[in-house]
Scaffold this motif. Sequence first.
Motif, mmCIF file in Angstrom:
data_model
loop_
_atom_site.group_PDB
_atom_site.id
_atom_site.type_symbol
_atom_site.label_atom_id
_atom_site.label_comp_id
_atom_site.label_asym_id
_atom_site.label_seq_id
_atom_site.Cartn_x
_atom_site.Cartn_y
_atom_site.Cartn_z
ATOM 1 N N LEU A 242 0.822 -1.209 0.000
ATOM 2 C CA LEU A 242 0.000 0.000 0.000
ATOM 3 C C LEU A 242 0.860 1.264 0.000
ATOM 4 O O LEU A 242 0.579 2.221 -0.702
ATOM 5 N N ALA A 243 1.921 1.253 0.801
ATOM 6 C CA ALA A 243 2.814 2.413 0.878
ATOM 7 C C ALA A 243 3.501 2.666 -0.456
ATOM 8 O O ALA A 243 3.769 3.814 -0.818
ATOM 9 N N LEU A 244 3.774 1.609 -1.205
ATOM 10 C CA LEU A 244 4.443 1.747 -2.501
ATOM 11 C C LEU A 244 3.449 1.942 -3.637
ATOM 12 O O LEU A 244 3.851 2.037 -4.792
ATOM 13 N N ALA A 245 2.157 1.970 -3.308
ATOM 14 C CA ALA A 245 1.090 2.099 -4.311
ATOM 15 C C ALA A 245 1.205 1.008 -5.367
ATOM 16 O O ALA A 245 1.077 1.249 -6.561
ATOM 17 N N TRP A 246 1.469 -0.238 -4.894
ATOM 18 C CA TRP A 246 1.611 -1.380 -5.786
ATOM 19 C C TRP A 246 0.249 -1.726 -6.368
ATOM 20 O O TRP A 246 -0.748 -1.766 -5.674
ATOM 21 N N ARG A 247 0.218 -1.984 -7.646
ATOM 22 C CA ARG A 247 -1.033 -2.389 -8.306
ATOM 23 C C ARG A 247 -0.761 -3.523 -9.256
ATOM 24 O O ARG A 247 0.169 -3.579 -9.932
#
Length: 57
Positions: free
Chosen positions: A52-57
């Motif tokens: 979430l912190a790395l905005a992984w998608r």
Amino acid sequence: MTRGLATHAVGDIAYIDGPHGCFDLPKEANAIVIFAGGIGVAPFVSLLGLLLALAWR
């Protein structure tokens, strides 16, 4: 693990080893599936927080 502990008495000596494994994701991963239960959920919660912190998608 819990069933195995039931066979021991208070004061018995136990050898504890670990942790083992790793939770690295391949850079090319575009989807993951996570199965965990009990206290085994803890490392996955940490991994999900990182994603979430790395905005992984």
